[in-house]
Scaffold this active site. Structure first.
Site, PDB file in Angstrom:
ATOM      1  N   LYS A  11      40.968  46.998  19.586  1.00  0.00           N
ATOM      2  CA  LYS A  11      42.021  46.479  20.467  1.00  0.00           C
ATOM      3  C   LYS A  11      42.009  44.945  20.551  1.00  0.00           C
ATOM      4  CE  LYS A  11      42.349  50.682  23.330  1.00  0.00           C
ATOM      5  NZ  LYS A  11      42.404  51.220  24.720  1.00  0.00           N
ATOM      6  N   TYR A  51      51.901  55.097  22.562  1.00  0.00           N
ATOM      7  CA  TYR A  51      51.377  55.526  23.862  1.00  0.00           C
ATOM      8  C   TYR A  51      52.397  56.353  24.664  1.00  0.00           C
ATOM      9  CZ  TYR A  51      46.957  52.924  23.700  1.00  0.00           C
ATOM     10  OH  TYR A  51      45.696  52.484  23.401  1.00  0.00           O
ATOM     11  N   ASN A 114      39.335  47.750  26.781  1.00  0.00           N
ATOM     12  CA  ASN A 114      38.133  48.535  26.508  1.00  0.00           C
ATOM     13  C   ASN A 114      37.836  48.689  25.021  1.00  0.00           C
ATOM     14  OD1 ASN A 114      40.107  50.378  25.958  1.00  0.00           O
ATOM     15  ND2 ASN A 114      39.399  51.944  27.389  1.00  0.00           N
ATOM     16  N   HIS A 117      40.324  52.261  20.710  1.00  0.00           N
ATOM     17  CA  HIS A 117      41.019  53.533  20.918  1.00  0.00           C
ATOM     18  C   HIS A 117      40.463  54.529  19.910  1.00  0.00           C
ATOM     19  CE1 HIS A 117      44.147  56.624  21.008  1.00  0.00           C
ATOM     20  NE2 HIS A 117      44.049  56.591  19.684  1.00  0.00           N
ATOM     21  N   GLU A 128      48.483  60.396  14.764  1.00  0.00           N
ATOM     22  CA  GLU A 128      48.264  58.951  14.907  1.00  0.00           C
ATOM     23  C   GLU A 128      48.017  58.285  13.546  1.00  0.00           C
ATOM     24  OE1 GLU A 128      45.182  58.701  17.922  1.00  0.00           O
ATOM     25  OE2 GLU A 128      46.586  59.344  19.486  1.00  0.00           O
TER      26      GLU A 128
HETATM   27  P1  ATP Z   1      42.123  55.578  24.232  1.00  0.00           P
HETATM   28  O1  ATP Z   1      43.312  56.525  24.291  1.00  0.00           O
HETATM   29  O2  ATP Z   1      42.488  54.130  24.224  1.00  0.00           O
HETATM   30  O3  ATP Z   1      41.159  55.955  23.151  1.00  0.00           O
HETATM   31  P2  ATP Z   1      40.901  57.051  26.348  1.00  0.00           P
HETATM   32  O4  ATP Z   1      41.344  58.269  25.611  1.00  0.00           O
HETATM   33  O5  ATP Z   1      39.456  56.925  26.713  1.00  0.00           O
HETATM   34  O6  ATP Z   1      41.277  55.757  25.575  1.00  0.00           O
HETATM   35  P3  ATP Z   1      43.241  57.411  28.015  1.00  0.00           P
HETATM   36  O7  ATP Z   1      43.159  58.197  29.277  1.00  0.00           O
HETATM   37  O8  ATP Z   1      43.868  58.019  26.810  1.00  0.00           O
HETATM   38  O9  ATP Z   1      41.753  56.903  27.672  1.00  0.00           O
HETATM   39  O10 ATP Z   1      43.962  56.030  28.365  1.00  0.00           O
HETATM   40  C1  ATP Z   1      44.495  55.236  27.317  1.00  0.00           C
HETATM   41  C2  ATP Z   1      44.177  53.793  27.587  1.00  0.00           C
HETATM   42  O11 ATP Z   1      44.872  53.376  28.762  1.00  0.00           O
HETATM   43  C3  ATP Z   1      42.712  53.478  27.893  1.00  0.00           C
HETATM   44  O12 ATP Z   1      41.923  53.261  26.759  1.00  0.00           O
HETATM   45  C4  ATP Z   1      42.829  52.214  28.690  1.00  0.00           C
HETATM   46  O13 ATP Z   1      42.995  51.081  27.830  1.00  0.00           O
HETATM   47  C5  ATP Z   1      44.104  52.431  29.471  1.00  0.00           C
HETATM   48  N1  ATP Z   1      43.815  52.977  30.802  1.00  0.00           N
HETATM   49  C6  ATP Z   1      43.394  54.227  31.109  1.00  0.00           C
HETATM   50  N2  ATP Z   1      43.241  54.386  32.428  1.00  0.00           N
HETATM   51  C7  ATP Z   1      43.585  53.193  32.974  1.00  0.00           C
HETATM   52  C8  ATP Z   1      43.643  52.693  34.315  1.00  0.00           C
HETATM   53  N3  ATP Z   1      43.329  53.456  35.352  1.00  0.00           N
HETATM   54  N4  ATP Z   1      44.044  51.408  34.472  1.00  0.00           N
HETATM   55  C9  ATP Z   1      44.376  50.628  33.432  1.00  0.00           C
HETATM   56  N5  ATP Z   1      44.350  51.029  32.145  1.00  0.00           N
HETATM   57  C10 ATP Z   1      43.947  52.294  31.922  1.00  0.00           C
HETATM   58 MG    MG Z   2      43.314  58.519  24.899  1.00  0.00          MG
END
Ligand code: ATP
Ligand code: MG
Length: 140
Positions: A11, A51, A114, A117, A128
Site C-alpha cells: 500500500k 474495494y 496498514n 492488502h 482480484e
Molecule cells: P485488506 O482487505 O486490505 O487485506 P483486511 O482484509 O485485513 O485488509 P478489511 O476488513 O478487508 O481488512 O478492510 C479493508 C481495509 O480497509 C483495511 O486493510 C484497512 O486499510 C481499511 N480499514 C478496515 N477497517 C477500518 C477502520 N475501522 N477504519 C479505517 N480503515 C479501515
Molecule cells: Mg480485506
C-alpha cells in the site's frame, strides 16, 4: 497442500517509506513466491471498483483516498496454501492487534495505513488477480 495463488498490494504508506523490498522479503521468507509484480498509481475509479465490497462501510471514502494517495505495488503470490499463508504473515488488520513478527506488527502505521492488502479467500484471489493482471503477465 496444493500450490495456489493469491493477490497482494503493497500500500501507499509502504511505497512512501521505501519498504517495497522489506515487505517482499517478509513475503518470500514466509514461503511465498512473487510470480507477477507491477508498480501502479490507481485511479479513483480503479480503487472504488477494487474495494466495492466495502462501499457501505463508514471508512470507504477515506480508504479510497488513501489507496490513491501514492503508488502501490500489486503482486501475485504463489505457494502452498498461498491465501492463508499470506494472511498469516500479514497479521491482523489493526497493527495494534497484529502478532509480533507479522508485516503489520513490524511495519504498519495505523488500521488504515496498514502496509499490505491480501485476498481473504481463494475465490476473491482469482477475482482480484484478474482485476489487475492479464494471464500472460503472470510467470510462475
Ligand atoms: P485488506 O482487505 O486490505 O487485506 P483486511 O482484509 O485485513 O485488509 P478489511 O476488513 O478487508 O481488512 O478492510 C479493508 C481495509 O480497509 C483495511 O486493510 C484497512 O486499510 C481499511 N480499514 C478496515 N477497517 C477500518 C477502520 N475501522 N477504519 C479505517 N480503515 C479501515
Ligand atoms: Mg480485506
Amino acid at each position: 497442500m496444493a500450490v495456489t495463488r493469491t493477490f497482494s498490494i503493497i500500500k501507499p504508506d509502504a511505497t512512501r517509506r521505501n519498504l517495497t523490498g522489506a515487505v517482499t522479503k517478509m513475503l518470500e521468507d514466509a514461503g511465498l513466491r512473487v510470480v507477477a509484480s507491477k508498480r501502479i498509481h490507481m485511479s479513483r475509479e480503479q480503487a472504488e471498483g477494487f474495494y466495492a465490497v466495502h462501499k457501505e462501510r463508514p471508512f470507504f471514502g477515506e480508504l479510497v483516498d488513501f489507496m490513491i494517495s501514492g503508488p502501490v505495488v500489486v503482486q501475485v503470490l504463489e505457494g502452498e496454501g498461498a491465501m492463508q499463508r499470506n494472511r498469516d504473515v500479514m497479521g491482523a488488520t489493526n497493527p495494534k492487534d497484529a502478532a509480533p513478527g507479522t508485516i503489520r506488527a513490524e511495519l504498519a502505521e495505523s488500521i488504515e495505513a496498514n502496509t499490505v492488502h491480501g485476498s481473504d479467500s481463494d475465490e476473491n484471489a482469482a477475482i482480484e488477480i484478474a482485476y489487475f493482471f492479464k494471464p500472460e503477465e503472470i510467470v510462475g
